[in-house]
Scaffold this active site. Structure first.
Site, mmCIF file in Angstrom:
data_model
loop_
_atom_site.group_PDB
_atom_site.id
_atom_site.type_symbol
_atom_site.label_atom_id
_atom_site.label_comp_id
_atom_site.label_asym_id
_atom_site.label_seq_id
_atom_site.Cartn_x
_atom_site.Cartn_y
_atom_site.Cartn_z
ATOM 1 N N ASN A 1 44.076 63.333 34.672
ATOM 2 C CA ASN A 1 42.925 62.654 35.260
ATOM 3 C C ASN A 1 42.237 63.523 36.307
ATOM 4 O OD1 ASN A 1 43.841 60.559 33.658
ATOM 5 N ND2 ASN A 1 43.534 59.001 35.205
ATOM 6 N N GLU B 1 40.180 65.739 34.395
ATOM 7 C CA GLU B 1 39.064 64.921 33.906
ATOM 8 C C GLU B 1 37.972 64.798 34.967
ATOM 9 O OE1 GLU B 1 38.684 60.185 33.303
ATOM 10 O OE2 GLU B 1 40.236 61.128 32.079
#
Length: 509
Positions: free
Chosen positions: A215, A218
């Site tokens: 994440n 990301e």
């Protein structure tokens, strides 16, 4: 696992967007599912959707439960229960209720939320002897959960061996040769061919740590694309639709990724209310749920440089300061707009494509180095080739680029940093000048590009054999007697200069 009359193979607790779609995915792959949620309409909706999607000649694959005691009674033993509830207190609340309902020591409870990895470690120890607390991070959003997510399981290895067939069945799949996703978004017709995007990550907490770093990457990947958008919009005066065309073109090359593809689609979407580009009607204040922040904090705690990930978190924080930005926009001076010729614009776009690729490589290098340093600290054995493999489909950062990362770690499992791999060091060495021109243009035009800029500083820092930390250590020794090592003495030997004395003397500490 064999089918038992009136019994289910898997229980799913929590039927929000992710839970419902995971339950339907499990059912699509031939497993019977028992479902429960405190919100009864959600249970009814899930069962109704399964009935609609089920083939006419197929028996029901999903049954509702009114409470957890009923769910436990409907599951084959050892029971496998998937939790799809918000991270934090709700997870422990459900675990406590399961204990009260009569869960047993060999039963497996799988937390699929975005839990903080340290919480997962604590829970495995806390519930030991009452049931097996297992975890599996899930990436891919609503569509991924329904038709094939990337799954990062960790915890009790025997529990993994039991749930492995289910997890491999419901995971996203890729072509083993090309590394490209094999996708089919048809209820009742799951993808069964190809390599599944799941693998056993390691001991408790390791899977959630890997997902946390996923994440963080990301966050950075999204911000990099957003910076490219602003450079094209403010720097070249391009329309959202035309920028979408450029992104679509880039998506056919080395920048091919899920995020690049959806960014192009977002940019080319018209607003249903005004007809203007939808992106221009969306308020520029970005939200976050914490996993990017956790990644940045972890990098600071471990001492692993991850500036691009951290800058992505800061960029979201700055975006929330909308009122202050509006006030300062009229008070702080900036450069005059630059008018470029058509040939200069074409060069700008080429440079930006190279800059985006180089920055993306550095972003992933930071993430993988962080996982490696955390693994060493926690005594985990992480297989980075396998981790790169399971991110090739199903997850938000899926990209063709991950095939190159997989190959790099297959060739050298002990890479200290992705920049050490020839495929990346050579490409960045070829493209770095265009990257520099992009950063220079962003500065001279007053367009913020914190992630692209931080990434080149990261690249240059590792390119430097000598950094100014020698002066920094001198400063620390001057005001705090913190000592320093010498370039002409063995590593580990510490020295201190008596800065306050009239005749400054050097002593070995």
């Amino acid at each position: 696992m064999t089918n038992h009359t009136q019994q289910s193979h898997v229980g799913v607790i929590g039927l929000g967007v992710m839970g419902k779609n995971l339950a339907l995915n499990i059912a699509d792959n031939g497993y019977h599912v028992a479902v429960f949620d405190l919100d009864t309409p959600k249970v009814n909706a899930a069962v109704a959707q399964e009935e609609i999607e089920r083939k006419a000649d197929t028996a029901p694959r999903m049954q509702s439960c009114n409470n957890l005691t009923e769910m436990l009674a409907k599951l084959v033993e050892p029971r496998v229960i998937v939790l799809s509830v918000p991270a934090g207190a709700p997870v422990d609340g459900v675990c406590k209720s399961l204990i009260e309902a009569g869960i047993e020591a060999n039963d497996i409870v799988i937390d699929t939320g975005n839990s903080l990895w340290t919480d997962t470690v604590e829970r495995e120890a806390r519930y030991k002897g009452q049931f097996i607390f297992f975890s599996s991070a899930v990436s891919g959003g609503e569509v991924g959960a329904r038709f094939g997510p990337s799954l990062m399981p960790s915890g009790d290895e025997k529990a993994w061996r039991y749930v492995e067939p289910i997890w491999k069945a419901i995971a996203a799949k890729v072509d083993s040769t090309t590394g490209l996703p094999i996708e089919r978004f048809e209820p009742g017709n799951p993808v069964t061919e190809g390599e599944p995007c799941t693998t056993y990550i390691g001991p408790a907490g390791s899977g959630h740590y890997v997902k946390m770093v996923h994440n963080g990457i990301e966050y950075a990947d999204m911000q990099l694309i957003c910076e490219a958008y602003q450079l094209l919009s403010d720097g070249l005066g391009m329309s959202a639709h035309d920028i979408g065309d450029i992104f679509n073109a880039w998506n056919k090359g080395i920048l091919n990724s899920y995020l690049m593809g959806i960014s192009a689609e977002v940019l080319q979407q018209a607003d249903p209310l005004t007809g203007k580009p939808l992106v221009e009607m969306i308020l520029d204040k970005a939200g976050q749920k914490g996993t990017g922040l956790w990644t940045a904090v972890s990098s600071l705690q471990i001492g692993c440089p991850a500036p691009t990930i951290a800058e992505a978190v800061y960029a979201r924080a700055v975006s929330t300061q909308k009122n202050l930005r509006m006030q300062l926009s009229s008070k702080l001076a900036g450069p005059e707009p630059v008018i470029l010729s058509e040939s200069d614009k074409a060069e700008f776009i080429t440079n930006l494509e190279d800059a985006l690729y180089c920055a993306k490589v550095c972003c992933y290098a930071q993430g993988f180095q962080l996982m490696a340093m955390a693994a060493k600290e926690q005594s985990w054995t992480l297989d980075f080739a396998e981790i790169a493999k399971i991110w090739r489909a199903g997850c938000i950062i899926r990209a063709t680029f991950l095939q190159s990362i997989t190959q790099a770690y297959q060739e050298d499992a002990n890479l200290a940093n992705l920049l050490m791999a020839d495929t990346f060091s050579q490409t960045l060495s070829q493209k770095h000048f265009n990257w520099r021109k992009t950063v220079a243009a962003s500065v001279m035009q007053g367009i913020p590009a914190p992630c692209i800029s931080s990434a080149i500083a990261y690249y240059d820092s590792y390119r430097c054999e000598m950094l100014p930390a020698n002066l920094l250590q001198g400063q620390r020794d001057f005001f705090g007697s913190h000592t320093f090592e010498r370039t002409d003495k063995p590593a580990g030997e510490k020295y201190h200069l008596d800065w306050s004395a009239k005749e400054r003397t050097l002593s070995k500490v």
